[in-house]
Design an enzyme around this catalytic site. Structure first.
Site, PDB file in Angstrom:
ATOM      1  N   LYS A 158       0.706  -0.743  -0.057  1.00 54.61           N
ATOM      2  CA  LYS A 158       0.006   0.638  -0.491  1.00 54.61           C
ATOM      3  C   LYS A 158       0.939   1.324  -0.201  1.00 54.61           C
ATOM      4  O   LYS A 158       0.439   1.933  -0.659  1.00 54.61           O
ATOM      5  CB  LYS A 158      -0.918  -0.583   1.600  1.00 54.61           C
ATOM      6  CG  LYS A 158      -1.918   1.065   0.882  1.00 54.61           C
ATOM      7  CD  LYS A 158      -2.899   0.579   2.505  1.00 54.61           C
ATOM      8  CE  LYS A 158      -3.466   2.365   2.760  1.00 54.61           C
ATOM      9  NZ  LYS A 158      -4.826   2.050   1.800  1.00 54.61           N
ATOM     10  N   MET A 197     -18.233 -37.434 -12.900  1.00 56.20           N
ATOM     11  CA  MET A 197     -17.189 -38.382 -13.282  1.00 56.20           C
ATOM     12  C   MET A 197     -16.756 -39.113 -11.673  1.00 56.20           C
ATOM     13  O   MET A 197     -16.286 -39.644 -11.825  1.00 56.20           O
ATOM     14  CB  MET A 197     -16.503 -37.765 -13.259  1.00 56.20           C
ATOM     15  CG  MET A 197     -14.923 -37.778 -13.899  1.00 56.20           C
ATOM     16  SD  MET A 197     -14.924 -38.318 -15.216  1.00 56.20           S
ATOM     17  CE  MET A 197     -15.425 -37.402 -16.837  1.00 56.20           C
TER      18      MET A 197
END
Lengths: 163, 566
Positions: B162, B479
């Site tokens: 920052k 699956m």
């Protein structure tokens, strides 16, 4: 098979963890690793001792080269090179044993760098084989502590890299 | 004039030609978002989850070939990007991810919303940076884009504290990138190419095996030219899917675990396998010891580490595929007589392949009472336009799409191949649609995968992105259920999605349109209606619950040992 690889890398934070992370993430072995800056302070040289078959070694050198921070990779195996390692050995040296310990140290051209009432600390340099040999001879006296740097290598004559 | 770090970042993005950014604001990137308002050329799309922002940037990159860009805040925002980054890394997708970081003096202090992103993403990025000094920022962004798109592409993360965003410095964008440790080999060694030409001419049962590299290198045209010159059949991996037209007479479709019978038989019986930008993944090779046992292997790849990683290679060529294929075709043109001789001599081989194709084509049992998922995919193919972009999630629906969709154009099939990330398809479709607002974009999904990022319906509606979503709903994690059926005594442990979700109502809750079909005769009408409806639409198809993906090579078996559809 044992290989000694020299890696020239950018001297930036995090490079060591990129290299060690590569070895651990891909299941490659590191026997020893030493690193310090070269003549050019923006470049560090790592010396890595590793083991593996030809296919593994090919992958190791390719992956090291693939790192953005890697400048050059040299596998010294099969070439002519000088290899040295330094060890500090704190060995038991009671009154009765002192002369014998010193005699062994002398044979290996090692120096006594610290003396205590019941121990000597020896500094020995050489190829890893030589260090193993002195350790073998000192073992019966009682080795209290040991530290080894891991080998560093340079190619003989014109071989190897710059820096 | 001096600019703040966040302004410098945005200037750099503009200089790189970025037009769309996907992201999510937070405390550690609030300065970037504050300044973003002053850059109307950067279209920002606010997703509902950082993972989706990264998948969207990935979808954007796969569809366009440009570098995708995503922004997230520090800590949880940044860690949410991890799955998206790993997905892109495994499939070599060019992306730059910007994460906010706590101010430099606080790094390492376990500050609020701090996570060591450079450490976390080291093994899943091509490279990453922590910017500690504003003077390095422009250079790092320049390098990040260069590294992401050159060589074997991949995601690059830039962690931006920052205080660096707030600091100010004169902005100047470097013209050149200087990286002494990074110089990818582009031109393939010409001697190796000559050797390859000789091996090709000597082959009697050649197969070309194409991976995702063909898309990344933008070389489908050169690939087709090469295949046609030597009249060799072409099989693709999931990632290579749309780089060779499926309806071409030389196409074998996909190989591997759910590959076609004829692709797997061709590879197993070949005497020369020419791997183009593929990496011999375990889902492709099956049991490695018996993979292409009679073949010499030529492996062309831009990444030297891909070569000889899994299989022995007789002739490696490191270089950009387009460059190598162009030179190879040129070399072959110098030996036109021998090429003619070779293509005549390989007629039997092509006849054999045709026999395999007729013997066991890709097929399924049609039904008049139940909706077969494969049938839905065939209908979508039939009713969508040729340049429609299809995304998938991961699972049975993904394999059926790969098998039955028959892709014809490059960059029209976006799917998470390497990592296999459920929840990829919807945000990827969002990203592709943002890149091509006028094209049809369709996410083919299962009811399991869809729920992993279904919150992105909100993003679609907010930005008017008309993605059409197909949910093949079988109330199973299909699956895994298929594996349990075939290999684990039908013990359906934790694969039954018992709570029936009303996907039509879900669509409506977000302000999208929802349609449902229960019977086969409703399928076509539902698709037509969805395609005619503006805005995002969910089409829910209640499909045959225990349909299996076939052929299937059981894990650990040789690829010619397939379980076939009856």
């Amino acid at each position: 098979m044992r290989h000694t690889i020299s890696v020239l890398v950018e001297n930036e934070f995090g490079v060591l963890s990129r290299v060690s992370g590569l070895f651990s993430g891909r299941g490659f072995n590191i026997e020893s690793l030493s690193v310090a800056p070269t003549l050019d302070p923006s470049v560090s040289r790592m010396t890595i001792v590793t083991t593996g078959d030809d296919q593994v070694l090919e992958q190791i050198t390719k992956h090291l080269n693939k790192l953005i921070d890697t400048i050059k990779v040299i596998d010294f195996t099969g070439t002519d090179y000088v290899e040295r390692e330094l060890a500090l050995i704190k060995v038991n040296a009671e009154e009765s044993l002192r002369a014998e310990v010193l005699r062994i140290a002398d044979i290996f051209r090692s120096k006594v760098v610290d003396v205590g009432p019941r121990s000597y600390t020896l500094e020995v340099t050489g190829a890893p084989g030589k260090i193993n040999a002195i350790l073998e001879l000192l073992r019966p006296f009682g080795i209290k502590e040991i530290v080894r740097t891991g080998p560093v290598v340079l190619g003989r004559g014109e071989k190897g890299g710059k820096g | 004039m001096k600019k703040t770090g966040s302004q410098i970042l945005l200037e750099c993005l503009q200089m790189e030609g970025v037009d769309t950014v996907f992201g999510y604001p937070g405390g550690a990137v609030i300065n970037i978002y504050h300044d973003l308002v002053d850059y109307p050329g950067l279209n920002h799309i606010l997703t509902r989850h950082e993972q989706a922002a990264v998948h969207a940037a990935d979808g954007y990159a796969r569809a366009t070939g440009k570098v995708g860009v995503a922004i997230a805040t520090s800590g949880p925002g940044a860690t949410n990007t991890v799955t998206g980054i790993a997905t892109a890394y495994m499939d070599s997708i060019p992306m730059v991810i910007i994460t906010g970081q706590v101010p430099t003096p606080l790094i390492g202090n376990d500050a609020f919303q701090e996570a060591d992103m450079v450490g976390i993403t080291r093994p899943i990025t091509k490279h990453n940076y922590l910017v500690k000094d504003i003077r390095d920022l422009a250079r790092i962004i320049k390098q990040a884009f260069y590294i992401a798109r050159t060589g074997r592409p991949g995601p690059v993360l830039v962690d931006l504290p920052k205080d660096v965003q707030v600091a100010s410095h004169t902005f100047s964008y470097p013209d050149k990138v200087e990286l002494r440790g990074y110089k990818p080999t582009v031109s393939g060694n010409i001697r190796q190419v000559e050797k390859a030409a000789k091996m090709v001419l000597a082959a009697r049962k050649p197969v070309i095996y194409v991976g995702g590299g063909a898309t990344l290198s933008n070389c489908p045209e050169q690939l087709q030219q090469f295949a046609e010159t030597i009249q060799a059949p072409v099989t693709t991996t999931l990632m290579g899917m749309s780089s060779f037209p499926s309806r071409h007479e030389l196409s074998l479709g996909m190989l591997g675990m759910h590959g076609t019978y004829y692709a797997n038989m061709a590879v197993t019986n070949s005497d020369l396998l020419i791997a183009i930008g593929a990496r011999f993944d375990d889902r492709v090779t099956g049991k490695i010891a018996t993979f292409a046992p009679h073949a010499k292997i030529i492996h062309v790849d831009i990444d030297p580490t891909s070569i000889k990683k899994n299989v022995r290679v007789d002739l490696p060529i490191v270089g950009d595929l387009k460059d190598v294929l162009q030179n190879l075709v040129r070399k072959l043109a110098e030996h036109a007589d021998e090429v003619a001789e070779m293509t005549t001599a390989t007629e039997n081989w092509r006849r054999q392949i045709l026999d395999w194709k007729t013997e066991h084509p890709l097929t399924y049992q049609p039904s008049e009472t139940e909706i077969k998922p494969q049938f839905v995919i065939e209908k979508i193919r039939e009713l969508s336009s040729d340049d429609a972009i299809i995304t998938t999630e991961v699972g049975q629906h993904q394999m059926w799409t790969a098998q039955f969709f028959q892709f014809t154009q490059p960059r029209t099939f976006l799917s998470s191949g390497g990592l296999g990330t459920m929840g990829y398809g919807l945000p990827a479709a969002l990203g592709a649609q943002a890149a091509f607002p006028e094209r049809q974009v369709i996410d083919i999904s299962g009811d399991g995968s869809f729920q992993m990022n279904s919150q992105e319906l909100a993003t679609l509606v907010q930005y008017g992105l008309p993605v059409k979503i197909v949910i093949l709903n079988n109330n199973y994690l299909g699956m895994v259920r298929q594996w349990q059926q075939l290999f684990f005594d039908r013990r359906y442990s934790q694969t039954v999605l018992e709570l029936p979700i009303d996907f039509v109502m879900l669509a409506e809750a977000y302000g999208a349109t929802g349609l449902r079909a229960d019977k086969p005769d409703q399928v076509e009408e539902t698709i037509r209606q969805a395609f005619a409806t503006p805005g995002p639409v969910i089409m829910e198809f209640k499909v045959a619950r225990e349909e299996n993906v076939l052929p299937m090579v059981p894990a650990g078996r040789s690829i010619h040992e397939m379980v076939l559809a009856s």
